[in-house]
Write an enzyme that holds these catalytic residues in place. Sequence first.
Site: not given
Lengths: 259, 393
Positions: B85, B107, B373
Amino acid sequence: MYMSNIPRAFEDGKAFIAFLTGGDPRPDCTERFVLDMAEAGADLIEIGIPFSDPIAEGPAIQAANMRALASGTTVDRLFDVVGSVRRSTDVPIVFMTYLNPVFRYGYERFFRRCRDSGVDGIIIPDLPFEEKREVSCVSGRYGVDLISMVAPTSGKRIASIAREAEGFLYVVSSMGVTGVRRDIGTGVEAMVRMAREVTDVPIAVGFGIGTPEQAREIGGLADGVIVGSAIVEILSEHGPDAGPVLRDYVRRMKDSLSR
Amino acid sequence: MNKGRYGVHGGQYVPETLMNEILSLEGSYERLRKDPGFTAELDALLREYAGRPSLLYYAKNMTEDLGGARIYLKREDLNHTGSHKINNVLGQALLAKRMGKSRLIAETGAGQHGVATATAAALMGLECDIFMGRHDMERQSLNVYRMRLLGAEVHCVDSGTMTLKDAVNEAMKEWTRRVDDTLYVFGSVMGPHPFPMIVRDFQRVIGKEVRQQIMEKEGRLPDVLVACVGGGSNAIGLFYDFLGDDVRLLACEAAGRGVDTRETAATIATGSPGIFHGMRSYFCQDESGQISPVYSISAGLDYPGIGPEHAYLHDIGRAEYIPVTDGQAVAAFEYLARKEGIICAVESAHAIACAMDLAPGMPKDSVMVVNLSGRGDKDVASIARYRGEDVHE
């Protein structure tokens, strides 16, 4: 040439446009409430088709959407409601909903049913100017007005949007979501003026209006005022028995615009 | 293809209040992506702050145990803040600063994107408000505290299903309330154009590095790339630079308790075309277009839609979308911990599960890259609960 039914709403002075969520609190209440509002002087009725994720709504209307869905409200049921209402009144009626329920229903089928049941227009907050063609090329064929919105952030877009406006132009008074506010945005007058330069369609202002004083003030700037959350709060408080309170409220709001 | 469209998918389905802002974002981004000053600043941040390039690790034990393809793990879990991210967030935060914004909103589902956004905001001196569903706040309470430590305000979302979808709704509403000084940092390749493009571009670094690293290690391109997909940002980041190559692309959706149950978040397997959250794509919904409540053990994949470019890659058959259940993901989570000594995010465990299924049937000289990830610290308590142990964070 097709003539929309919507301009009629603006013939008797400033228009009072009343919104309720279809099916709130139950689908069988909606017909009566619509007739109550029309008889009490509402010039145009907006019926919200409930959606699970109404991203332009504040808490009051969002809760109404949830109540309506929980009681089993469907698009078909609301078409039937409008069909029944049409036996008693020719008050202009528009649907207000989000694009997904319309898309899933199928544009062709949706707007054919609008025409057949007597829905005059539609407001879709998540369908901006850039994307509207996929809908307007179908709604237009069935004589249903696709009502455009302009917002305080619209700036130069107001002219392009207003130029293609059908039915009426919806001026969003304030930033944010629907809901009664103490202070209405200060830019309304300028937005109305910019729109007026390029269009003859009536201009109505919504978002935040709840009291007769606000209606009178905003009514002085535009052709009509739109009230949603304040009505939905009445329905929320009084439920299926909201009729008399609703009639009284609509009458006071319409009176405030006529004086 | 039309601007902002991926086949029929994508578009800009947002309220008028946001349109000028989205158009201005598009303009700023188009200008800045070609600005050497901007790209140099971002590259430096990725290198010096996020710790890029991330490792491409040859998973020897896993490869030998499964007995097929040579398995490499792209270690996005080793990035600062513990997931991919940060790649996107640093890019968008820098974009926000260049646009003169003083506040970021976002969010978050699992909390990884919220933590990354709060981190970038702290680094760059921006205000930060994060929207998170009540259910997610409960299952990811450590990340909530982390965000607060970083100076962000975390807003509890009580509407709807109280998960990721509702957090997006509230963040979009907040953006319409206050748009002048605020950038909504979308956490995935979703939402209205230009977000799917911007987020993909900022995540492309994953695939670019893999390409270079695998050439160094194997002297050739991989046969298969595997990634988990919710909105789909780590998957598109890995896939994008291989779209034109003869490389099989596998994206693992969260099937929750199974695609034949209602408790699933597998959008491609169970969804249908729709228009929501600013984009045309596939969504889990009922026949009248009401968005369905979705479920997955993974708060980060618990989303009823998928990015429009994935919808397109599915339509043209370029990528395959494979549902993976909670049970498979938890087993893969435990497997990777024991075999390789890596505790991965439960999101990434969906990709590991798929790799475990596929690798044994592949030739020993074939090469598979799995995108790890994120790291799994945040998931330990919920995995324990899944196994019936009452572990408190």
